[in-house]
Every structure is written in C-alpha cells, then in structure tokens.
Write a protein that holds these residues in place. Structure first.
Motif, PDB file in Angstrom:
ATOM      1  N   ARG A  14       0.812  -1.214   0.000  1.00  0.00           N
ATOM      2  CA  ARG A  14       0.000   0.000   0.000  1.00  0.00           C
ATOM      3  C   ARG A  14       0.844   1.262   0.000  1.00  0.00           C
ATOM      4  O   ARG A  14       0.321   2.359   0.111  1.00  0.00           O
ATOM      5  N   ARG A  25      -7.163  12.517   3.589  1.00  0.00           N
ATOM      6  CA  ARG A  25      -7.826  11.673   4.587  1.00  0.00           C
ATOM      7  C   ARG A  25      -8.494  12.553   5.648  1.00  0.00           C
ATOM      8  O   ARG A  25      -9.661  12.350   6.019  1.00  0.00           O
ATOM      9  N   HIS A  28     -11.351  14.371   4.103  1.00  0.00           N
ATOM     10  CA  HIS A  28     -12.406  13.395   3.830  1.00  0.00           C
ATOM     11  C   HIS A  28     -13.237  13.124   5.088  1.00  0.00           C
ATOM     12  O   HIS A  28     -14.476  13.130   5.036  1.00  0.00           O
ATOM     13  N   GLY A  32     -16.993  14.246   5.519  1.00  0.00           N
ATOM     14  CA  GLY A  32     -17.848  13.070   5.774  1.00  0.00           C
ATOM     15  C   GLY A  32     -18.689  13.293   7.023  1.00  0.00           C
ATOM     16  O   GLY A  32     -19.865  12.921   7.066  1.00  0.00           O
ATOM     17  N   TRP A  35     -21.588  15.571   6.087  1.00  0.00           N
ATOM     18  CA  TRP A  35     -22.647  14.838   5.346  1.00  0.00           C
ATOM     19  C   TRP A  35     -23.438  13.930   6.290  1.00  0.00           C
ATOM     20  O   TRP A  35     -24.663  14.039   6.421  1.00  0.00           O
ATOM     21  N   THR A  80     -17.194  14.723   0.011  1.00  0.00           N
ATOM     22  CA  THR A  80     -16.764  13.432   0.566  1.00  0.00           C
ATOM     23  C   THR A  80     -16.335  12.494  -0.558  1.00  0.00           C
ATOM     24  O   THR A  80     -15.299  11.824  -0.468  1.00  0.00           O
ATOM     25  N   GLY A  84     -12.513  11.301  -1.162  1.00  0.00           N
ATOM     26  CA  GLY A  84     -12.294   9.848  -1.126  1.00  0.00           C
ATOM     27  C   GLY A  84     -11.486   9.407  -2.331  1.00  0.00           C
ATOM     28  O   GLY A  84     -10.527   8.621  -2.209  1.00  0.00           O
ATOM     29  N   LEU A  88      -7.485   7.781  -2.759  1.00  0.00           N
ATOM     30  CA  LEU A  88      -7.083   6.638  -3.603  1.00  0.00           C
ATOM     31  C   LEU A  88      -5.987   7.026  -4.596  1.00  0.00           C
ATOM     32  O   LEU A  88      -5.076   6.257  -4.866  1.00  0.00           O
ATOM     33  N   GLN A  91      -2.711   7.444  -2.516  1.00  0.00           N
ATOM     34  CA  GLN A  91      -2.145   6.204  -1.967  1.00  0.00           C
ATOM     35  C   GLN A  91      -1.347   5.516  -3.070  1.00  0.00           C
ATOM     36  O   GLN A  91      -1.865   5.312  -4.172  1.00  0.00           O
ATOM     37  N   ILE A 114     -12.487  -1.602   1.437  1.00  0.00           N
ATOM     38  CA  ILE A 114     -12.770  -0.233   0.974  1.00  0.00           C
ATOM     39  C   ILE A 114     -13.746  -0.264  -0.197  1.00  0.00           C
ATOM     40  O   ILE A 114     -14.596   0.635  -0.316  1.00  0.00           O
ATOM     41  N   ALA A 121     -21.266   3.850  -0.040  1.00  0.00           N
ATOM     42  CA  ALA A 121     -21.247   5.314  -0.055  1.00  0.00           C
ATOM     43  C   ALA A 121     -21.737   5.855  -1.406  1.00  0.00           C
ATOM     44  O   ALA A 121     -22.432   6.873  -1.447  1.00  0.00           O
ATOM     45  N   MET A 177     -21.366   1.153   6.074  1.00  0.00           N
ATOM     46  CA  MET A 177     -20.421   1.904   5.240  1.00  0.00           C
ATOM     47  C   MET A 177     -19.212   2.337   6.083  1.00  0.00           C
ATOM     48  O   MET A 177     -18.055   2.122   5.708  1.00  0.00           O
ATOM     49  N   MET A 181     -15.270   1.522   5.865  1.00  0.00           N
ATOM     50  CA  MET A 181     -14.382   2.676   5.619  1.00  0.00           C
ATOM     51  C   MET A 181     -13.239   2.660   6.642  1.00  0.00           C
ATOM     52  O   MET A 181     -12.074   2.729   6.294  1.00  0.00           O
ATOM     53  N   THR A 184     -10.872  -0.573   6.876  1.00  0.00           N
ATOM     54  CA  THR A 184      -9.880  -0.816   5.821  1.00  0.00           C
ATOM     55  C   THR A 184      -8.450  -0.750   6.356  1.00  0.00           C
ATOM     56  O   THR A 184      -7.645  -1.643   6.102  1.00  0.00           O
ATOM     57  N   SER A 185      -8.146   0.303   7.113  1.00  0.00           N
ATOM     58  CA  SER A 185      -6.784   0.426   7.643  1.00  0.00           C
ATOM     59  C   SER A 185      -6.644  -0.097   9.062  1.00  0.00           C
ATOM     60  O   SER A 185      -5.545  -0.322   9.535  1.00  0.00           O
ATOM     61  N   HIS A 186      -7.791  -0.247   9.757  1.00  0.00           N
ATOM     62  CA  HIS A 186      -7.703  -0.500  11.194  1.00  0.00           C
ATOM     63  C   HIS A 186      -8.213  -1.858  11.643  1.00  0.00           C
ATOM     64  O   HIS A 186      -8.212  -2.151  12.825  1.00  0.00           O
TER      65      HIS A 186
HETATM   66  C1  HEM Z   1     -18.441   8.771  -1.372  1.00  0.00           C
HETATM   67  C2  HEM Z   1     -17.549   7.850  -1.602  1.00  0.00           C
HETATM   68  C3  HEM Z   1     -16.362   7.593  -0.726  1.00  0.00           C
HETATM   69  C4  HEM Z   1     -15.133   7.232  -1.178  1.00  0.00           C
HETATM   70  C5  HEM Z   1     -14.713   7.078  -2.634  1.00  0.00           C
HETATM   71  C6  HEM Z   1     -14.297   7.023  -0.012  1.00  0.00           C
HETATM   72  C7  HEM Z   1     -12.979   6.618  -0.048  1.00  0.00           C
HETATM   73  C8  HEM Z   1     -12.197   6.381   1.065  1.00  0.00           C
HETATM   74  C9  HEM Z   1     -10.848   5.877   1.043  1.00  0.00           C
HETATM   75  C10 HEM Z   1     -10.070   5.527  -0.220  1.00  0.00           C
HETATM   76  C11 HEM Z   1     -10.422   5.760   2.304  1.00  0.00           C
HETATM   77  C12 HEM Z   1      -9.048   5.268   2.780  1.00  0.00           C
HETATM   78  C13 HEM Z   1      -9.116   3.830   3.208  1.00  0.00           C
HETATM   79  C14 HEM Z   1      -7.797   3.385   3.764  1.00  0.00           C
HETATM   80  O1  HEM Z   1      -6.957   2.978   2.960  1.00  0.00           O
HETATM   81  O2  HEM Z   1      -7.624   3.476   4.981  1.00  0.00           O
HETATM   82  C15 HEM Z   1     -11.482   6.187   3.168  1.00  0.00           C
HETATM   83  C16 HEM Z   1     -11.433   6.201   4.536  1.00  0.00           C
HETATM   84  C17 HEM Z   1     -12.405   6.731   5.341  1.00  0.00           C
HETATM   85  N1  HEM Z   1     -13.606   7.251   4.947  1.00  0.00           N
HETATM   86 FE1  HEM Z   1     -14.321   7.255   3.030  1.00  0.00          FE
HETATM   87  N2  HEM Z   1     -15.032   7.287   1.110  1.00  0.00           N
HETATM   88  C18 HEM Z   1     -16.296   7.644   0.735  1.00  0.00           C
HETATM   89  C19 HEM Z   1     -17.333   7.993   1.600  1.00  0.00           C
HETATM   90  C20 HEM Z   1     -17.204   8.188   2.958  1.00  0.00           C
HETATM   91  C21 HEM Z   1     -18.236   8.640   3.824  1.00  0.00           C
HETATM   92  C22 HEM Z   1     -19.666   8.975   3.410  1.00  0.00           C
HETATM   93  C23 HEM Z   1     -17.742   8.730   5.069  1.00  0.00           C
HETATM   94  C24 HEM Z   1     -18.516   9.160   6.272  1.00  0.00           C
HETATM   95  C25 HEM Z   1     -18.068   9.791   7.290  1.00  0.00           C
HETATM   96  C26 HEM Z   1     -16.361   8.303   5.010  1.00  0.00           C
HETATM   97  C27 HEM Z   1     -15.499   8.237   6.076  1.00  0.00           C
HETATM   98  C28 HEM Z   1     -14.260   7.678   6.066  1.00  0.00           C
HETATM   99  C29 HEM Z   1     -13.453   7.434   7.240  1.00  0.00           C
HETATM  100  C30 HEM Z   1     -13.807   7.776   8.679  1.00  0.00           C
HETATM  101  C31 HEM Z   1     -12.285   6.820   6.793  1.00  0.00           C
HETATM  102  C32 HEM Z   1     -11.155   6.262   7.631  1.00  0.00           C
HETATM  103  C33 HEM Z   1     -10.052   7.222   7.846  1.00  0.00           C
HETATM  104  C34 HEM Z   1      -8.910   6.495   8.559  1.00  0.00           C
HETATM  105  O3  HEM Z   1      -9.093   5.387   9.033  1.00  0.00           O
HETATM  106  O4  HEM Z   1      -7.849   7.049   8.612  1.00  0.00           O
HETATM  107  N3  HEM Z   1     -16.075   7.981   3.711  1.00  0.00           N
HETATM  108  N4  HEM Z   1     -12.570   6.564   2.384  1.00  0.00           N
END
Ligand code: HEM
Length: 264
Positions: A14, A25, A28, A32, A35, A80, A84, A88, A91, A114, A121, A177, A181, A184-186
C-alpha cells in the motif's frame, strides 16, 4: 509475523503513507462528518420534530431551516466523494502507482473492505442527488408557494415520503459503510496484508453483498410493493426501526465477511 516484516508488507502493498494522502484523509473525514452528521440530524431530529409542528410552522421551517441544511448536506456529499477519490489517487502501491489503478489492490482484504465501503457510499450518494434532493425540491417549492399564499401541491406529500425512505435507507447503510471505511486500515488487514482471498471466496462475498445491497435499495425506492408503510418498509416506519436495522445490518455484513473469508 514480526513487526518489521509486517511493515515491509504494508509498504510493499500500500506504499509509504504520505503527507498528501493524510491531507485528503483528514479533509475526507471532516466533510464526511458534515454529510453524515446532517443525515442523522434529518433522520433523528428534524423528521420527528416536524411531525409535531403545525403546517404553518413546518412550512416556515422547511423554507428557512431545511433548505439550508440540505445545501450543506448535498455539497458535503460531493466533497466526501471527491476527497475519497483523492485519497485513492494519493495512496501509492509498491510500484509507485496510484492505488486507484492498481488492480492487485482491489483483491486484497483492505481493497475488498474499501470497495464495500465505497459501494455503499456511492449508493448513498446516488440517493442524495437522484432521490432525496429532487423530491425535497418539490417539498420546499410547495412550502414557499403556500407561504406566499398559493395553493398546496397535492404531490408534495408523496415526494416527501420518497425522500424520507431514501434518507432512512441511507442512515441504515451508513453504519455498515463506516464499518468498512474505517476497517480498511484498522481492522480488515488482520486477514492478511497481501491478497490471500481466492477468486471463489471473493465471488461468494460479492454475490451476497450485491444481492443484499440491491434488495435494500429496491425497497428504499419503493420497488418492493410501493411506498406505503408496513411490509418491508417497516424498517423506515420510524427512526428507531432504522437504527436497529442499521445495527443488525453491520452484524449481517460481518457474518457474510466471515462466511466468505473465515475468521482472522
Ligand atoms: C463517497 C464515496 C467515498 C469514497 C470514494 C471514499 C474513499 C475512502 C478511502 C479511499 C479511504 C481510505 C481507506 C484506507 O486505505 O484506509 C477512506 C477512509 C475513510 N472514509 Fe471514506 N469514502 C467515501 C465515503 C465516505 C463517507 C460517506 C464517510 C462518512 C463519514 C467516510 C469516512 C471515512 C473514514 C472515517 C475513513 C477512515 C479514515 C482512517 O481510518 O484514517 N467515507 N474513504
């Protein structure tokens, strides 16, 4: 596996965490929160409160309060999605390319996790822009028209109901969701850092996942017997039912994961 070997595997699969990735991040999670925070406000606070208001007060609140909340809600959904995708893109995989285009990544447990979060999502995003907002526009237009002394639009109540069903379904989806989300990392890397899921395991997981998602979404759109109360729409009858369904769905989805990939 010792700690150093685990680190090497993470970097191989990764990439090294980088500042840009962290910036997206952070952004995001921030948008998020806006929303999903507003989604919970609508579901758990506004809908029950509006039900207790008389028509005049409700029209005022729809005009001045709900319309503003909906602006933040739908644009936070866009922000969001955009951030997101930026995560990607930022990364990097072992070869230095973006994870978005690294087909190997999508076969790893982190990639499957993810993908599940993103699938949910994106469905929620489509509900916001294609169901909730178009129908809420009718509700707001009706409230403003009545406030200006015009005739009430008889179609407004049906539009409100369609928006409500999609909104409750989004609240239900949101628990699972977020589970994937954040997981994925945790969490889901506990199943292995490099893609160890076989094609058969992945096929089973995605087949059940897609069916689950489609059945719930069809129900939200009124395709399983209409938009009236009762029947499979009982999960939208009040916010308590939606919360319970959302929590049960997390457990169901986790069982599907275990069924397909076994225990960690
Ligand atoms: C709409 C489409 C979305 C996409 C394309 C997307 C994409 C991503 C990606 C790529 C990651 C990183 C995963 C990783 O490798 O750790 C992530 C993490 C995360 N996303 Fe989303 N996401 C979306 C929607 C949302 C929504 C609606 C929320 C609501 C709050 C959200 C909250 C989070 C959180 C809390 C993390 C973890 C951050 C972390 O652990 O450091 N995401 N998302």
């Amino acid at each position: 596996m010792d700690a150093l070997a685990a680190d090497i595997l993470i970097i191989f699969e990764r990439g090294v965490p980088n500042g840009l990735e962290f910036l997206w991040r952070w952004a995001h999670v921030l948008v998020g929160i806006v929303w999903i925070g507003l989604l919970y406000y609508f579901n758990f606070v506004q809908v029950p409160a509006f039900a207790e208001l008389d028509a005049g007060a409700r029209n005022q609140a729809t005009d001045k309060l709900a319309s503003r909340a909906l602006w933040w809600f739908r644009w936070a959904a866009v922000a969001t999605l955009v951030t997101g995708i930026l995560i990607l893109l930022a990364q990097r995989d072992g070869g230095g390319g973006s994870l978005l285009f690294a087909s190997d990544y999508w076969r790893t447990y982190a990639g499957i996790s993810i993908s599940t979060g993103i699938l949910l999502a994106l469905t929620m995003f489509a509900n916001v822009w294609l169901v909730i907002w178009p129908n809420q526009k009718k509700v707001i237009a009706n409230a403003r028209n009545v406030l200006a002394g015009g005739e009430a639009d008889p179609a407004a109540a049906a539009a409100g109901r369609k928006a409500l069903m999609a909104s409750r379904q989004n609240a239900i989806f949101s628990f699972t969701m977020l589970f994937f989300m954040v997981g994925t990392s945790h969490f889901f890397t506990s199943w292995g850092l490099i893609g160890e899921a076989s094609g058969g395991e992945r096929a089973l997981y995605w087949a059940i996942t897609i069916v689950l998602l489609l059945v719930l979404e069809c129900n939200a759109l009124g395709l399983l017997g209409g938009t009236g109360t009762g029947g499979p729409r009982v999960i939208y009858d009040n916010h308590k039912n939606a919360i319970i369904t959302g929590l049960v769905l997390v457990v169901v989805w986790y069982v599907v994961w275990i069924l397909a990939f076994g225990a960690p």
